[in-house]
Design a protein around this motif. Structure first.
Motif, PDB file in Angstrom:
ATOM      1  N   ARG A 237       0.830  -1.209   0.000  1.00  0.00           N
ATOM      2  CA  ARG A 237       0.000   0.000   0.000  1.00  0.00           C
ATOM      3  C   ARG A 237       0.866   1.262   0.000  1.00  0.00           C
ATOM      4  NH1 ARG A 237      -5.076  -0.322   3.945  1.00  0.00           N
ATOM      5  NH2 ARG A 237      -3.551  -0.847   5.556  1.00  0.00           N
ATOM      6  N   ILE A 238       2.048   1.176   0.590  1.00  0.00           N
ATOM      7  CA  ILE A 238       2.972   2.321   0.520  1.00  0.00           C
ATOM      8  C   ILE A 238       3.412   2.547  -0.927  1.00  0.00           C
ATOM      9  CG2 ILE A 238       5.310   3.059   1.122  1.00  0.00           C
ATOM     10  CD1 ILE A 238       4.836   1.832   3.898  1.00  0.00           C
ATOM     11  N   THR A 239       3.660   1.463  -1.654  1.00  0.00           N
ATOM     12  CA  THR A 239       4.022   1.593  -3.067  1.00  0.00           C
ATOM     13  C   THR A 239       2.911   2.279  -3.849  1.00  0.00           C
ATOM     14  OG1 THR A 239       5.360  -0.422  -2.932  1.00  0.00           O
ATOM     15  CG2 THR A 239       4.735   0.321  -5.125  1.00  0.00           C
ATOM     16  N   GLU A 240       1.662   1.918  -3.554  1.00  0.00           N
ATOM     17  CA  GLU A 240       0.534   2.551  -4.232  1.00  0.00           C
ATOM     18  C   GLU A 240       0.424   4.024  -3.862  1.00  0.00           C
ATOM     19  OE1 GLU A 240      -1.596   0.823  -6.573  1.00  0.00           O
ATOM     20  OE2 GLU A 240       0.309  -0.252  -6.373  1.00  0.00           O
ATOM     21  N   ALA A 241       0.679   4.342  -2.591  1.00  0.00           N
ATOM     22  CA  ALA A 241       0.621   5.744  -2.163  1.00  0.00           C
ATOM     23  C   ALA A 241       1.733   6.557  -2.817  1.00  0.00           C
ATOM     24  CB  ALA A 241       0.725   5.820  -0.635  1.00  0.00           C
ATOM     25  N   LEU A 242       2.902   5.959  -2.981  1.00  0.00           N
ATOM     26  CA  LEU A 242       3.994   6.645  -3.673  1.00  0.00           C
ATOM     27  C   LEU A 242       3.602   6.971  -5.114  1.00  0.00           C
ATOM     28  CD1 LEU A 242       7.146   4.672  -2.458  1.00  0.00           C
ATOM     29  CD2 LEU A 242       6.744   7.116  -2.132  1.00  0.00           C
ATOM     30  N   LYS A 243       2.981   6.025  -5.794  1.00  0.00           N
ATOM     31  CA  LYS A 243       2.553   6.271  -7.167  1.00  0.00           C
ATOM     32  C   LYS A 243       1.563   7.423  -7.231  1.00  0.00           C
ATOM     33  CE  LYS A 243       3.274   1.474  -8.632  1.00  0.00           C
ATOM     34  NZ  LYS A 243       2.610   0.214  -9.049  1.00  0.00           N
ATOM     35  N   GLU A 244       0.661   7.481  -6.256  1.00  0.00           N
ATOM     36  CA  GLU A 244      -0.308   8.576  -6.200  1.00  0.00           C
ATOM     37  C   GLU A 244       0.394   9.921  -6.061  1.00  0.00           C
ATOM     38  OE1 GLU A 244      -4.348   9.950  -6.143  1.00  0.00           O
ATOM     39  OE2 GLU A 244      -3.475   8.004  -6.616  1.00  0.00           O
ATOM     40  N   ARG A 245       1.566   9.908  -5.434  1.00  0.00           N
ATOM     41  CA  ARG A 245       2.346  11.134  -5.235  1.00  0.00           C
ATOM     42  C   ARG A 245       3.347  11.373  -6.373  1.00  0.00           C
ATOM     43  NH1 ARG A 245       3.422  14.179  -0.832  1.00  0.00           N
ATOM     44  NH2 ARG A 245       2.174  13.732   1.015  1.00  0.00           N
ATOM     45  N   GLY A 246       3.309  10.537  -7.401  1.00  0.00           N
ATOM     46  CA  GLY A 246       4.206  10.747  -8.538  1.00  0.00           C
ATOM     47  C   GLY A 246       5.556  10.079  -8.417  1.00  0.00           C
ATOM     48  N   VAL A 247       5.696   9.129  -7.481  1.00  0.00           N
ATOM     49  CA  VAL A 247       6.939   8.373  -7.315  1.00  0.00           C
ATOM     50  C   VAL A 247       6.676   6.936  -7.741  1.00  0.00           C
ATOM     51  CG1 VAL A 247       8.766   7.634  -5.752  1.00  0.00           C
ATOM     52  CG2 VAL A 247       7.603   9.813  -5.370  1.00  0.00           C
ATOM     53  N   VAL A 248       7.335   6.484  -8.789  1.00  0.00           N
ATOM     54  CA  VAL A 248       7.086   5.145  -9.306  1.00  0.00           C
ATOM     55  C   VAL A 248       8.229   4.217  -8.911  1.00  0.00           C
ATOM     56  CG1 VAL A 248       6.744   3.735 -11.358  1.00  0.00           C
ATOM     57  CG2 VAL A 248       5.719   6.003 -11.215  1.00  0.00           C
ATOM     58  N   GLY A 249       7.890   3.258  -8.051  1.00  0.00           N
ATOM     59  CA  GLY A 249       8.761   2.135  -7.738  1.00  0.00           C
ATOM     60  C   GLY A 249       7.918   0.894  -7.939  1.00  0.00           C
ATOM     61  N   ASP A 250       8.266  -0.205  -7.290  1.00  0.00           N
ATOM     62  CA  ASP A 250       7.378  -1.357  -7.352  1.00  0.00           C
ATOM     63  C   ASP A 250       7.455  -2.172  -6.069  1.00  0.00           C
ATOM     64  OD1 ASP A 250       9.699  -2.928  -7.641  1.00  0.00           O
ATOM     65  OD2 ASP A 250       9.481  -3.097  -9.805  1.00  0.00           O
ATOM     66  N   PHE A 251       6.482  -3.039  -5.906  1.00  0.00           N
ATOM     67  CA  PHE A 251       6.344  -3.891  -4.731  1.00  0.00           C
ATOM     68  C   PHE A 251       6.750  -5.308  -5.078  1.00  0.00           C
ATOM     69  CE2 PHE A 251       3.481  -7.117  -2.867  1.00  0.00           C
ATOM     70  CZ  PHE A 251       3.900  -7.054  -1.549  1.00  0.00           C
ATOM     71  N   ARG A 252       7.474  -5.949  -4.156  1.00  0.00           N
ATOM     72  CA  ARG A 252       7.762  -7.367  -4.283  1.00  0.00           C
ATOM     73  C   ARG A 252       7.445  -8.046  -2.953  1.00  0.00           C
ATOM     74  NH1 ARG A 252       7.179  -6.340  -8.639  1.00  0.00           N
ATOM     75  NH2 ARG A 252       8.491  -6.657 -10.478  1.00  0.00           N
ATOM     76  N   PRO A 253       6.639  -9.138  -3.009  1.00  0.00           N
ATOM     77  CA  PRO A 253       6.236  -9.819  -1.777  1.00  0.00           C
ATOM     78  C   PRO A 253       7.454 -10.327  -1.016  1.00  0.00           C
ATOM     79  CG  PRO A 253       5.065 -10.675  -3.713  1.00  0.00           C
ATOM     80  CD  PRO A 253       6.152  -9.797  -4.220  1.00  0.00           C
ATOM     81  N   PRO A 254       7.366 -10.427   0.310  1.00  0.00           N
ATOM     82  CA  PRO A 254       6.150 -10.089   1.055  1.00  0.00           C
ATOM     83  C   PRO A 254       6.097  -8.638   1.546  1.00  0.00           C
ATOM     84  CG  PRO A 254       7.712 -11.165   2.510  1.00  0.00           C
ATOM     85  CD  PRO A 254       8.366 -11.113   1.160  1.00  0.00           C
ATOM     86  N   ASN A 255       7.230  -7.933   1.584  1.00  0.00           N
ATOM     87  CA  ASN A 255       7.235  -6.648   2.296  1.00  0.00           C
ATOM     88  C   ASN A 255       8.235  -5.652   1.724  1.00  0.00           C
ATOM     89  OD1 ASN A 255       9.582  -7.974   3.072  1.00  0.00           O
ATOM     90  ND2 ASN A 255       9.476  -7.313   5.201  1.00  0.00           N
ATOM     91  N   VAL A 256       8.487  -5.696   0.421  1.00  0.00           N
ATOM     92  CA  VAL A 256       9.557  -4.883  -0.170  1.00  0.00           C
ATOM     93  C   VAL A 256       9.006  -3.814  -1.106  1.00  0.00           C
ATOM     94  CG1 VAL A 256      11.561  -4.915  -1.714  1.00  0.00           C
ATOM     95  CG2 VAL A 256      11.304  -6.694   0.023  1.00  0.00           C
ATOM     96  N   VAL A 257       9.400  -2.567  -0.850  1.00  0.00           N
ATOM     97  CA  VAL A 257       9.248  -1.492  -1.812  1.00  0.00           C
ATOM     98  C   VAL A 257      10.595  -1.380  -2.524  1.00  0.00           C
ATOM     99  CG1 VAL A 257       8.714   0.944  -2.196  1.00  0.00           C
ATOM    100  CG2 VAL A 257       7.668  -0.264  -0.265  1.00  0.00           C
ATOM    101  N   ARG A 258      10.627  -1.728  -3.818  1.00  0.00           N
ATOM    102  CA  ARG A 258      11.879  -1.641  -4.571  1.00  0.00           C
ATOM    103  C   ARG A 258      11.978  -0.250  -5.198  1.00  0.00           C
ATOM    104  NH1 ARG A 258      12.948  -6.327  -8.825  1.00  0.00           N
ATOM    105  NH2 ARG A 258      11.280  -5.162  -9.821  1.00  0.00           N
ATOM    106  N   LEU A 259      13.084   0.412  -4.931  1.00  0.00           N
ATOM    107  CA  LEU A 259      13.301   1.750  -5.480  1.00  0.00           C
ATOM    108  C   LEU A 259      14.685   1.780  -6.114  1.00  0.00           C
ATOM    109  CD1 LEU A 259      11.820   3.760  -2.489  1.00  0.00           C
ATOM    110  CD2 LEU A 259      10.748   3.384  -4.721  1.00  0.00           C
TER     111      LEU A 259
END
Length: 428
Positions: free
Chosen positions: A367-389
């Motif tokens: 959900r943090i990854t999705e919130a970042l996208k909403e703010r114009g920051v594009v990264g991605d999520f990898r299970p179980p708990n990683v925001v890849r930047l």
């Protein structure tokens, strides 16, 4: 590391002013902060121009483009291979642009399994449980094709921490199985960003009478390699990540010169000896180069953007890109430590063990990854708990990293992620 950095935007701006590696003006960036270049790099003006060049050739030359194009389409894969060879530390005839990464795994694993059978070597393949899944899919398929039970012949080295793989555990797997024919590992783990020591793993494989192959998907274009000098037997990689050659771009492969002339497991007419290819013989004669592992006709429109991108990489230099990438990821981890104590870093801290992205761990990573996208920051999520930047050094700077961490701070403080639903599958 920490004593090199300071908090505050001004420090980041000063770092950007002191470098000439970033060439952002040569890229089209679709978002405010594009930090997903380890999944799909953005379009560059150079890639656009090289694609337009081929379109012009198609328009003006038609079928004559196969012989009169610049470079000729008939030799397009080989010419691109020659351009790529210095980046991966190979001789020009050891690299070719061909197929997709998964197809290249199929044909090279199959080829070396066949060699193992002819030479009386074992036919087990050592992999690890943090691999990108397609590697296992392809290897298991090649084992089944040879009536080898994948559950018995695929030796999976388990991670002790869910983030990294230890070399001594690879060694233990080889010691426990005297019938291993191939060790196939990534150069960089796609989730955590752990960088493997290719030479030491190659030496380890050879000591156990096994071939050494690698998937360079998360290092090609951001980390220099020395495949030939390290004695690596074969390798595969993609070009749509750090090399920014476009979605579904044609892939690359390396085969050590010792194996040239071998018949590939997936033989196709485009890998035939070029001198006699159009004699249309029904018996296959492999090219005496890595070009033999091409299968179908090269998709020139898919390959063309890479030609332009390589101009950028050549202008900057792969060694300088690696140096800048390490500085950016060092800075990223420093800021996470200082500004985001509720997050942890899943990426190895040592520069010699780290690829080009940072794995930021948090229980609400999706959900943090999705919130970042909403703010114009594009990264991605990898299970179980990683925001890849990924601060890709060609178009991401220190101030971008500072902005990303500050936005993470705001998202977590304001619990902005709570407006997004839990993950239910789909592309991340």
């Amino acid at each position: 590391m920490d004593d090199e950095f300071e908090l505050g935007r001004e420090h980041a701006q000063q770092r950007d002013d002191a470098t000439d590696v970033m060439v952002r003006d040569r890229f089209y960036l679709p978002d405010d902060l594009y930090l997903d270049g380890n999944s799909l790099g953005p379009l560059s003006t150079d890639a656009e121009e090289s694609l337009e060049h081929v379109l012009d050739e198609w328009r003006e030359l038609g079928i004559r483009g196969w012989t009169d194009g610049d470079p000729s389409w008939f030799h397009y894969g080989e010419r691109l291979g020659e351009r790529l060879a210095p980046m991966v530390g190979a001789r020009e005839d050891e690299v070719v642009v061909a197929n997709s990464t998964t197809i290249n795994i199929h044909t090279l694993i199959g080829t070396f399994l066949d060699r193992c059978a002819r030479e009386g070597r074992g036919q087990k393949v050592v992999v690890n449980d943090l691999d990108f899944p397609t590697d296992h899919y392809a290897i298991r398929s090649q084992l089944r094709t040879r009536n080898l039970d994948p559950d018995e012949h695929l030796v999976v080295v388990e991670s002790r921490d869910g983030r990294t793989i230890r070399k001594d555990d690879i060694a233990a797997a080889l010691d426990a199985h005297d019938d291993v024919g191939i060790v196939f590992m990534p150069s960089v783990l796609y989730r955590s960003g752990q960088l493997f020591d290719l030479k030491s793993i190659t030496d380890l494989a050879h000591e156990h009478d096994a071939y050494a192959g690698f998937d360079l998907a998360h290092s090609a274009g951001v980390i220099p390699h020395s495949l030939a000098d390290d004695g690596v037997d074969f390798a595969v990689w993609c070009h749509y990540k750090y090399l920014n050659a476009g979605p579904g771009a044609i892939a690359g492969l390396y085969v050590h010169r010792d194996y040239h002339g071998e018949t590939p497991a997936l033989a196709g007419w485009w890998g035939h000896d070029k001198e006699t290819q159009f004699e249309m013989r029904t018996t296959y004669t492999p090219a005496t180069s890595a070009g033999a592992w091409q299968t179908g006709t090269i998709p020139v429109l898919s390959a063309a953007p890479l030609l332009g991108v390589l101009d950028i990489v050549d202008d900057v230099g792969i060694e300088r890109l690696r140096e800048q990438s390490l500085a950016l990821t060092d800075y990223f981890m420093y800021l996470v430590d200082e500004r985001l104590p509720e997050c942890s870093i899943g990426t190895p801290r040592e520069q010699s063990r780290r690829g080009g992205h940072v794995a930021v761990e948090h229980e609400e990573a999706y959900r943090i990854t999705e919130a970042l996208k909403e703010r114009g920051v594009v990264g991605d999520f990898r299970p179980p708990n990683v925001v890849r930047l990924c601060p890709s050094p060609l178009y991401v700077g220190f101030e971008d990293v500072w902005n990303a961490v500050e936005l993470l701070r705001e998202i977590i403080d304001g619990r902005e992620y709570e407006q997004f639903a839990e993950r239910d599958g789909g592309v991340t």
